[in-house]
Scaffold this active site. Structure first.
Site, PDB file in Angstrom:
ATOM      1  N   GLY A   1       1.039  -1.310   0.129  1.00  0.00           N
ATOM      2  CA  GLY A   1       0.079   0.027   0.012  1.00  0.00           C
ATOM      3  C   GLY A   1       0.819   1.273  -0.062  1.00  0.00           C
ATOM      4  O   GLY A   1       2.085   1.194   0.145  1.00  0.00           O
ATOM      5  N   LYS A   2       0.296   2.309  -0.234  1.00  0.00           N
ATOM      6  CA  LYS A   2       0.863   3.593  -0.251  1.00  0.00           C
ATOM      7  C   LYS A   2      -0.059   4.746  -0.260  1.00  0.00           C
ATOM      8  O   LYS A   2      -1.061   4.826  -0.608  1.00  0.00           O
ATOM      9  CB  LYS A   2       1.950   3.753  -1.409  1.00  0.00           C
ATOM     10  CG  LYS A   2       2.897   4.818  -1.115  1.00  0.00           C
ATOM     11  CD  LYS A   2       4.161   4.018  -0.423  1.00  0.00           C
ATOM     12  CE  LYS A   2       5.394   4.940  -0.124  1.00  0.00           C
ATOM     13  NZ  LYS A   2       6.522   4.382   0.316  1.00  0.00           N
ATOM     14  N   GLY A   3       0.602   5.729   0.218  1.00  0.00           N
ATOM     15  CA  GLY A   3      -0.309   7.026   0.646  1.00  0.00           C
ATOM     16  C   GLY A   3       0.309   8.332   0.376  1.00  0.00           C
ATOM     17  O   GLY A   3       1.544   8.290   0.335  1.00  0.00           O
TER      18      GLY A   3
END
Ligand code: NAD
Length: 425
Positions: free
Chosen positions: A115-117
């Protein structure tokens, strides 16, 4: 012909990081003859959330910021990956980074997905209060899709333990009880792990020790050059010098320094803490960042930015081994040139996986509410990195491919096995 070349350059320049991530996946899919159904799933993130966060600024006006969270794949476990604050954040960048996290977690052999934000903002122009309100607003907006069993963010560019503490606090307020495992990279006093700060540099050093054994390099007499003297560069240099290697050159954004007899890394770190840069360190010669990369040495560690070794300088690299501390410091063209020159490259998804692996340890400790000593963390990290390195090395040697594709094949294979077992394909 010339015009066609220009058009190709333009087309390349327009490639988003997500295009590049998909290209790498496709290259790997060809090598491993990947099931086209698996490729079709892996091309896309499972979910991307875009949020608009209203923040009351110090001048009394409300400003709305755009943020994202991309969840690429959770076949192996909950999504995991950092959150960056930067004016250049784009949805494509966040999607690409989330895919790379899937591979990094997989190659490290940990039970987590990718995941990444990110938030499009410039924290350098904001007050601490504004950053706190933005951080809490962002986490509230993504709170339905994160959680200690679902998606566990961490620090990235321009975020640190401070933001993680706010995220954890905000999420715990909604839950009604403390949920330390919802983020990692927290300060020690609220559930952080021993050994997290040094973890990426330590993990890189472990992979270099393994690679040195395979390439017949003795670390005791080896020379090393390190680009970037931040968290990753500093700890890589410290651990390498603890093995007897001579760190002949280091650099930061202001320039580099060189001493053929080796630099005292601790003294350089103290000097940088006082003056803000390694430049002008007494007894060392000043060099540029370009010269640092071309320094004759056994081990080169690009630990600053992406795309530092590219088609324009790859043939001037004079090292036996390159370990990617940074994410993406070598361009695909340069990769090819280094491979032809017989230089072993330890790719980013392997070389800098010590950070996410120790984040995994932090999460495990949070879930158990039982904390390990520094020695326990180091022992577990070292074992994990040795295993990951050797898996990749064997895959690369057996298939006569470079270490990057070796790492990709190991990573994709593990994710696809999980997807098949779970009946996704
Ligand atoms: P950092 O901010 O602590 O350090 C970055 C260093 O690079 C600084 O010394 C800075 O002066 C230097 N730098 C910046 N621009 C430069 C330039 N043009 N030339 C030379 N040096 C330059 O960052 P970090 O945490 O050490 O991260 C470095 C890289 O490693 C990034 O690509 C990051 O994504 C990657 N990475 C970090 C971790 C981690 O745990 N910190 C984990 C995995 C990957």
């Amino acid at each position: 012909m010339h015009n066609r070349k220009n058009q190709e350059a333009l087309r390349m320049a327009k490639k988003t990081p997500y295009d590049m991530a998909v290209e790498q996946l496709e290259k790997c899919a060809k090598i491993m003859d990947l099931d086209p159904n698996a490729l079709e799933i892996l091309r896309y993130p499972n979910r991307v959330l875009s949020v608009y966060i209203p923040v009351r600024m110090d001048n009394g006006k409300v400003k709305v910021f755009n943020g994202y969270r991309s969840q690429h794949n959770n076949a192996l476990g909950p999504y995991k990956g950092g959150i960056r604050y930067h004016p250049d954040v784009t949805i494509e960048e966040v999607m690409a980074l989330s895919m790379w996290m899937t591979w990094k977690c997989s190659v490290a052999g940990i039970p987590l997905g990718g995941g990444k934000g990110g938030i499009v903002c410039n924290p350098k122009e904001m007050s601490v209060g504004e950053i706190e309100r933005l951080s809490r607003g962002y986490f509230a907006a993504i709170s339905r899709i994160v959680g200690d069993k679902e998606d566990i963010p961490a620090p990235d560019v321009n975020t640190s333990g401070r933001e993680m503490a706010w995220f954890m606090d905000e999420y715990s307020r909604y839950s009604g009880y403390n949920v330390p495992g919802v983020v990692t990279g927290k300060p020690l006093d609220i559930g952080g792990s021993e050994g997290r700060t040094e973890a990426t540099g330590r993990g890189l050093w472990v992979t270099v020790c393994e690679a040195a054994k395979k390439s017949g390099i003795s670390l005791k007499n080896a020379t090393a050059a390190v680009q970037g003297f931040g968290n990753v560069g500093l700890y890589s240099a410290l651990f390498l010098s603890s093995s007897g290697a001579k760190i002949v050159a280091v650099s930061d954004s202001k320039g580099g320094i060189y001493n053929k007899d080796g630099l005292n890394v601790k003294a350089v770190a103290d000097f940088k803490a006082k003056t803000g840069s390694v430049v002008n360190f007494p007894g060392a010669k000043s060099i540029t960042n370009e010269e640092l990369l071309e320094t004759k040495c056994d081990i080169l560690i690009p630990a600053a930015l992406e795309n530092q070794i590219n088609a324009s300088n790859a043939d001037k690299i004079d090292a036996k081994l390159v370990a990617e501390g940074a994410n993406g410091p070598i361009s695909p063209d340069a990769d090819e040139i280094l491979f032809q020159k017989g230089i072993m490259v330890i790719p980013d998804i392997l070389a800098n996986a010590g950070g996410v692996s120790t984040s995994y340890f932090e999460w495990v400790q949070n879930l158990q509410n039982y904390y390990w000593t520094l020695e326990e963390v180091r022992t577990r990290l070292d074992a994990l990195m040795v295993k990951a390195f050797n898996n990749v090395y064997e895959k690369a040697s057996k298939n006569k491919i470079d270490m990057r594709m070796g790492a990709y094949v190991c990573a994709v294979d593990r994710v696809v096995k999980a997807m098949k077992l779970r009946g996704w394909i």
